[in-house]
Scaffold this active site. Structure first.
Site, short mmCIF file in Angstrom:
data_model
loop_
_atom_site.label_atom_id
_atom_site.label_comp_id
_atom_site.label_asym_id
_atom_site.label_seq_id
_atom_site.Cartn_x
_atom_site.Cartn_y
_atom_site.Cartn_z
N HIS A 14 0.84 -1.19 0.00
CA HIS A 14 0.00 0.00 0.00
C HIS A 14 0.87 1.24 0.00
O HIS A 14 2.09 1.17 0.10
CB HIS A 14 -0.98 0.01 1.18
CG HIS A 14 -0.38 0.29 2.51
ND1 HIS A 14 -1.03 1.00 3.48
CD2 HIS A 14 0.81 -0.02 3.05
CE1 HIS A 14 -0.30 1.10 4.57
NE2 HIS A 14 0.84 0.47 4.33
N CYS A 33 5.93 5.44 4.41
CA CYS A 33 4.65 4.91 3.94
C CYS A 33 4.10 5.67 2.74
O CYS A 33 3.17 5.22 2.09
CB CYS A 33 3.61 4.90 5.07
SG CYS A 33 4.01 3.76 6.39
N HIS A 39 4.98 0.08 -0.67
CA HIS A 39 5.74 -0.72 0.29
C HIS A 39 4.79 -1.78 0.83
O HIS A 39 3.57 -1.67 0.66
CB HIS A 39 6.31 0.14 1.43
CG HIS A 39 5.28 0.65 2.37
ND1 HIS A 39 4.45 1.71 2.05
CD2 HIS A 39 4.91 0.25 3.61
CE1 HIS A 39 3.62 1.93 3.07
NE2 HIS A 39 3.88 1.06 4.03
N HIS A 41 3.69 -5.03 3.84
CA HIS A 41 3.72 -5.53 5.21
C HIS A 41 3.35 -7.00 5.22
O HIS A 41 2.59 -7.47 4.37
CB HIS A 41 2.70 -4.78 6.08
CG HIS A 41 2.98 -3.33 6.24
ND1 HIS A 41 3.96 -2.85 7.08
CD2 HIS A 41 2.42 -2.24 5.65
CE1 HIS A 41 3.98 -1.53 7.02
NE2 HIS A 41 3.05 -1.14 6.15
N ASP A 79 -4.60 -10.81 0.08
CA ASP A 79 -3.25 -11.41 0.15
C ASP A 79 -2.50 -11.21 -1.16
O ASP A 79 -3.02 -11.49 -2.24
CB ASP A 79 -3.35 -12.90 0.48
CG ASP A 79 -1.99 -13.51 0.78
OD1 ASP A 79 -1.12 -12.82 1.35
OD2 ASP A 79 -1.78 -14.69 0.42
N HIS A 80 -1.29 -10.69 -1.04
CA HIS A 80 -0.42 -10.40 -2.19
C HIS A 80 -1.09 -9.45 -3.18
O HIS A 80 -0.96 -9.59 -4.38
CB HIS A 80 0.05 -11.70 -2.87
CG HIS A 80 1.08 -12.41 -2.06
ND1 HIS A 80 0.74 -13.25 -1.02
CD2 HIS A 80 2.43 -12.39 -2.11
CE1 HIS A 80 1.85 -13.73 -0.48
NE2 HIS A 80 2.88 -13.22 -1.12
N GLU A 125 0.29 -4.65 11.80
CA GLU A 125 0.94 -4.19 10.57
C GLU A 125 2.43 -4.54 10.62
O GLU A 125 3.02 -4.89 9.61
CB GLU A 125 0.74 -2.69 10.41
CG GLU A 125 1.20 -2.16 9.07
CD GLU A 125 0.86 -0.69 8.90
OE1 GLU A 125 -0.01 -0.40 8.06
OE2 GLU A 125 1.46 0.14 9.60
#
Length: 138
Positions: A14, A33, A39, A41, A79-80, A125
């Site tokens: 994100h 961020c 980037h 997490h 996810d991903h 996070e």
């Protein structure tokens, strides 16, 4: 009242950025961020439901079934993925951990059976930063 928690993991990218602000202001407020190249997490999601144990099973809710609901309604969608671009329930929202926890709550609530209530979404996070959401109590 018994509380049952299921833990799941997912990875997502994100960027935090307010389009009304300059690049410099975004970097000042959001730091790394606000990276133009995104980037990611490795999130850890704790979903806690509550209720009374069923006298026939002893369960508040079947943990395996809860895992399937989380997978179908949340992790398969995020996810991903890029939270800013790929996730329908985050469209038009800042992709902060706070807003993501609210979005996850909203995704799961309609899929719980009568007598089982969502108690908390805890979303890590990073290992040192997490948010908790207990529903809208306004």
């Amino acid at each position: 009242m018994i509380y049952l928690t299921r833990v799941e993991n997912f990875n997502a990218a994100h960027k935090l950025s307010n389009p009304a602000w300059s690049k410099e202001k975004n970097e000042e407020v959001f730091g790394k961020c606000a990276n133009e190249n995104w980037h990611g997490h490795n999130y850890e999601l704790h979903v806690t439901v509550k209720g009374d144990p069923d006298p026939e099973t002893g369960f508040v809710f079947n943990a395996k079934t809860l895992g399937v609901i989380i997978k179908d309604e949340v992790t398969e969608k995020i996810d991903h993925r890029n939270l800013n671009m790929d996730v329908d329930f985050m469209a038009g929202k800042f992709t902060s951990a706070e807003n993501l926890a609210i979005g996850i709550w909203e995704q799961l609530t309609p899929h719980l059976p009568a007598g089982v209530h969502l108690h908390c979404i805890k979303l890590y996070e990073t290992p040192r930063i997490y948010v908790e959401y207990f529903g809208n109590s306004k």
